[in-house]
Write an enzyme that holds these catalytic residues in place. Structure first.
Site, PDB file in Angstrom:
ATOM      1  N   LYS A   1      -4.426   7.962  -2.731  1.00 47.23           N
ATOM      2  CA  LYS A   1      -3.858   7.564  -4.015  1.00 47.23           C
ATOM      3  C   LYS A   1      -4.272   6.115  -4.270  1.00 47.23           C
ATOM      4  O   LYS A   1      -3.931   5.209  -3.503  1.00 47.23           O
ATOM      5  CB  LYS A   1      -2.333   7.711  -3.981  1.00 47.23           C
ATOM      6  CG  LYS A   1      -1.674   7.542  -5.363  1.00 47.23           C
ATOM      7  CD  LYS A   1      -1.316   6.093  -5.600  1.00 47.23           C
ATOM      8  CE  LYS A   1      -0.658   5.887  -6.962  1.00 47.23           C
ATOM      9  NZ  LYS A   1      -0.420   4.441  -7.233  1.00 47.23           N
TER      10      LYS A   1
ATOM     11  N   GLY B   1       2.903  -0.904   1.483  1.00 50.47           N
ATOM     12  CA  GLY B   1       3.397  -1.426   0.226  1.00 50.47           C
ATOM     13  C   GLY B   1       4.834  -1.885   0.337  1.00 50.47           C
ATOM     14  O   GLY B   1       5.308  -2.262   1.408  1.00 50.47           O
ATOM     15  N   SER B   2       5.547  -1.833  -0.787  1.00 49.28           N
ATOM     16  CA  SER B   2       6.897  -2.376  -0.866  1.00 49.28           C
ATOM     17  C   SER B   2       7.913  -1.470  -0.187  1.00 49.28           C
ATOM     18  O   SER B   2       7.689  -0.269  -0.005  1.00 49.28           O
ATOM     19  CB  SER B   2       7.294  -2.550  -2.335  1.00 49.28           C
ATOM     20  OG  SER B   2       7.439  -1.278  -2.966  1.00 49.28           O
TER      21      SER B   2
ATOM     22  N   GLY C   1       9.089   1.189  -2.875  1.00 48.90           N
ATOM     23  CA  GLY C   1       8.107   2.253  -3.096  1.00 48.90           C
ATOM     24  C   GLY C   1       7.932   3.136  -1.880  1.00 48.90           C
ATOM     25  O   GLY C   1       7.866   4.368  -1.993  1.00 48.90           O
ATOM     26  N   GLY C   2       7.878   2.511  -0.705  1.00 53.06           N
ATOM     27  CA  GLY C   2       7.712   3.285   0.519  1.00 53.06           C
ATOM     28  C   GLY C   2       8.917   4.150   0.821  1.00 53.06           C
ATOM     29  O   GLY C   2       8.782   5.297   1.261  1.00 53.06           O
TER      30      GLY C   2
ATOM     31  N   GLU D   1       4.174   1.247   6.132  1.00 53.98           N
ATOM     32  CA  GLU D   1       4.325  -0.175   6.466  1.00 53.98           C
ATOM     33  C   GLU D   1       4.915  -0.837   5.234  1.00 53.98           C
ATOM     34  O   GLU D   1       4.274  -0.878   4.185  1.00 53.98           O
ATOM     35  CB  GLU D   1       2.979  -0.807   6.825  1.00 53.98           C
ATOM     36  CG  GLU D   1       3.070  -2.266   7.206  1.00 53.98           C
ATOM     37  CD  GLU D   1       1.733  -2.961   7.226  1.00 53.98           C
ATOM     38  OE1 GLU D   1       1.631  -4.074   6.651  1.00 53.98           O
ATOM     39  OE2 GLU D   1       0.783  -2.396   7.798  1.00 53.98           O
TER      40      GLU D   1
ATOM     41  N   CYS E   1       0.670  -9.316   5.203  1.00 57.23           N
ATOM     42  CA  CYS E   1       1.887  -8.655   5.697  1.00 57.23           C
ATOM     43  C   CYS E   1       2.406  -9.319   6.966  1.00 57.23           C
ATOM     44  O   CYS E   1       3.571  -9.114   7.340  1.00 57.23           O
ATOM     45  CB  CYS E   1       1.617  -7.175   5.955  1.00 57.23           C
ATOM     46  SG  CYS E   1       0.159  -6.850   6.972  1.00 57.23           S
TER      47      CYS E   1
ATOM     48  N   GLU F   1      12.216 -10.423   2.491  1.00 57.11           N
ATOM     49  CA  GLU F   1      10.827 -10.863   2.409  1.00 57.11           C
ATOM     50  C   GLU F   1      10.506 -11.351   1.003  1.00 57.11           C
ATOM     51  O   GLU F   1      10.834 -10.676   0.014  1.00 57.11           O
ATOM     52  CB  GLU F   1       9.879  -9.718   2.780  1.00 57.11           C
ATOM     53  CG  GLU F   1       8.410 -10.121   2.712  1.00 57.11           C
ATOM     54  CD  GLU F   1       7.464  -8.959   2.946  1.00 57.11           C
ATOM     55  OE1 GLU F   1       6.276  -9.220   3.244  1.00 57.11           O
ATOM     56  OE2 GLU F   1       7.888  -7.793   2.810  1.00 57.11           O
TER      57      GLU F   1
END
Length: 487
Positions: free
Chosen positions: A147, A202-203, A206-207, A226, A263, A350
Site C-alpha cells: 500500500k 507509521g503512527s 493508524g497502526g 512499528e 523512528c 512521541e
C-alpha cells in the site's frame, strides 16, 4: 488515484496464485529474484532520487544513501535465503523404543502466503515499496502487495514498476508483486482473505486501526506494526563529568538528524540535575537549522506536540535551533523525573520532529521511578563510566527496548544479521524485528511432516539436501561447514 475494489480483488487473486510458486521456489531462484530487484533499483538510482527529493525534500545525499541501504537489504536477504538456517529444519528419527514410541518427524518453516506491506513516510526507500518488509517477505517465499504512502505516490509508482519489471524479467511468476493506493484500499487489503500477514510502519493511531482490522477478521492474521517510540537515554553524572560537551553535541546531532523524523530519535533524555547540561545542549542547538517536514499532516502536528508538552506545569522550552525560512526549528524542552513518574501520559507522548525532552533526576530512586513508566521503545541508550553501578538502570532499560546502546546515539540502524528493530508496545505490535536477517521470521510458519515418504517430502527435508543445510537432528545441531555435530 485510489485502487478500486475490483482492482484489489484481481491483485489479491493473482498474489494467491503466485504463492505456491514462491513457496516451492529453490534458494537459488529466490535469491536471484531478490538480487534482480536490487540491481534494477541501483540502475535507476538517479531517477528515483530525483523523484524522492521532489516529493519529500530529504535531499540528494540522504536519499542516495537510502537507496544503497535498500538494495543492501535485498542482497542481505538473498544471502539469508542461500545460507538456509532461516528454515529452522529439525529432524527426529523414528524410535520405537521411546515412551511413547516416536514417529519420524521433519519440521521446517515455510512462507505464510501473500503479505501486505504498508509504506512509511519517513523512509521513502528503506521502509517503503522495496524496503525491509518487502525484502523479508519475499525472502520468506511470499508474494507482496504494497500500500503506497500518500506522501510519495510518484516515487511509489515508479519503484513498483521497477520491482515488478525486475521480477518478471528474472522469471518470477505473475502476481509476485503489486502496488495499491488509497486508505480504503489499504483497509480492505488487510481484511482480504488472501492476505496472510501484514507489515506496517507509521503512527500509533493508524497502526492500531489496521491491527484491529487484522485481528478482527474471521481468520485473524499477524500484524507486524512499528508505531511509536520515545527511545529513552540515560546519562550518569560521571559520564557528564567525563565528556559533557561531547554528549551535548552528540545528542543535538541525533535528535535533529533528518529533521527529527527518525523512528529512533532520542526523544526523552534523563540527565543529572544541577550539572548545567541543559546549557550545553542549548548552546549546541542554537546554530542548528531545521527544515520542512515530510507531509502537511506531520507539519501541522509538530507545533501541536510542542504545545501539548508545554501545557504541563513542570515543563519549559529552553532552546530553539536557528531560524529557518520554512519548516520546523529544533526545540529543547525540560522537565523533571518526578513529573514524568506522576504524569507519563502527558509527558511521554512521541513528538515526531526535531524535539527532545531533557528530564532532570536528583538521585537513582527518582530516575528509576521515572524509567519504570517509560513506554516500550525501539531503543534505549546508557551513557555511563566504568565506575558507575548501573545494574538496576540497565534492567529497566532492557525491559523497555529491543536494542540497548552503550555508546553513540540510536539514530542509524545497521542492516546486519544480528540487528533488532522492535520493542514492547507501542514500539511494535509484536516482539519481532523489522530490520536484520531475523525479520524474515515474521512471514514464516512451521510445518511438520510425520512418517512422510521420501518422494513426498519437500526437497529441503530430504536427506540429500540436509547434507548441505544447517539443521538439528535428534537434538544435535549440524552445520554443513562442520563435518562433526556441534552443540
Amino acid at each position: 488515484m485510489t485502487t478500486t475494489a475490483e482492482e484489489l480483488e484481481s491483485i489479491a487473486q493473482s498474489a494467491a496464485a503466485a504463492a505456491p510458486v514462491w513457496r516451492a521456489s529453490s534458494a537459488t531462484e529466490r535469491a536471484a529474484w531478490l538480487r534482480a530487484i536490487a540491481d534494477a533499483l541501483d540502475a535507476n538510482v538517479a531517477e528515483l532520487v530525483e523523484i524522492a527529493d521532489r516529493e519529500t525534500r530529504l535531499g540528494t545525499p540522504r536519499l542516495t544513501g537510502e537507496v544503497a541501504r535498500t538494495t543492501g537489504q535485498l542482497r542481505l536477504f538473498a544471502s539469508v535465503v542461500e545460507e538456509g538456517s532461516f528454515r529452522e529444519i529439525i529432524v527426529d528419527d523414528a524410535d520405537a523404543s521411546a515412551a511413547p514410541p516416536r514417529p519420524e518427524l521433519r519440521r521446517f518453516l515455510v512462507g505464510v502466503g501473500p503479505v501486505a506491506v504498508f509504506s512509511a513516510s519517513n523512509f521513502p526507500f528503506a521502509f517503503s515499496v522495496a524496503g525491509g518488509d518487502t525484502a523479508s517477505a519475499l525472502a520468506a517465499g511470499n508474494p507482496v502487495i504494497v500500500k503506497a504512502h500518500s506522501g510519495h505516490l510518484e516515487l511509489s509508482r515508479r519503484t513498483a514498476e521497477i520491482v515488478a519489471g525486475a521480477l518478471h524479467a528474472a522469471g518470477a511468476p505473475d502476481g509476485s508483486f503489486a502496488l495499491i493506493e488509497g486508505r480504503e484500499a489499504g483497509n480492505a487489503l488487510v481484511q482480504h482473505p488472501a492476505i496472510q500477514a501484514a507489515g506496517f510502519t507509521g503512527s500509533v493511531s493508524g497502526g492500531r486501526a489496521l491491527f484491529d482490522l487484522a485481528s478482527g477478521r474471521p481468520a485473524p492474521i499477524p500484524f507486524y506494526g512499528e508505531l511509536g517510540s520515545v527511545n529513552p537515554v540515560v546519562i550518569t553524572p560521571a559520564a557528564l563529568e567525563a565528556r559533557g560537551v561531547e554528549l551535548a553535541t552528540g545528542l543535538v546531532g541525533s535528535f535533529t538528524l533528518g529533521i527529527g523524523q527518525f523512528c529512533t530519535k532520542p526523544g526523552v533524555v534523563f540527565i543529572p540535575a544541577g550539572t548545567g547540561f541543559e546549557d550545553r545542549v542549548s548552546a549546541a542547538v542554537a546554530s542548528v537549522t531545521g527544515g520542512p517536514l515530510l507531509t502537511d499532516r506531520i507539519t501541522a502536528a509538530f507545533p501541536d506536540g510542542i504545545q501539548s508538552l508545554l501545557a504541563d506545569e513542570s515543563t519549559a522550552l529552553i532552546a530553539h535551533g536557528a531560524e529557518t525560512p520554512d519548516g520546523a526549528r529544533p526545540v529543547v524542552v525540560t522537565t523533571d523525573a518526578a513529573a514524568v513518574a506522576a504524569r507519563p501520559e502527558a509527558l511521554l507522548e512521541e513528538v515526531f520532529g526535531p524535539l527532545t525532552l531533557l528530564v532532570r533526576y536528583t538521585d537513582e530512586a527518582e530516575l528509576h521511578a521515572a524509567l519504570s513508566v517509560v513506554p516500550g521503545s525501539l531503543t534505549a541508550t546508557l551513557h555511563s563510566e566504568p565506575s558507575d553501578d548501573v545494574a538496576r538502570t540497565l534492567v529497566l532499560l532492557q525491559e523497555r527496548a529491543g536494542r540497548v546502546l552503550f555508546a553513540g546515539w540510536p539514530t542509524g540502524v545497521a542492516v546486519t544479521w544480528s540487528q533488532q528493530h522492535g520493542g514492547p508496545w507501542p514500539a511494535t505490535t509484536s516482539l519481532h524485528t523489522s530490520v536484520g536477517a531475523t525479520a524474515i521470521r515474521r512471514f514464516l510458519r512451521p510445518v511438520v511432516f510425520q512418517d512422510a515418504p521420501e518422494r513426498l517430502l519437500p526437497p529441503e527435508l530430504r536427506d540429500a539436501s540436509l547434507a548441505s543445510l544447517p539443521h538439528r537432528r535428534n537434538g544435535v545441531l549440524r552445520t554443513p561447514a562442520a563435518p562433526h555435530p556441534v552443540g
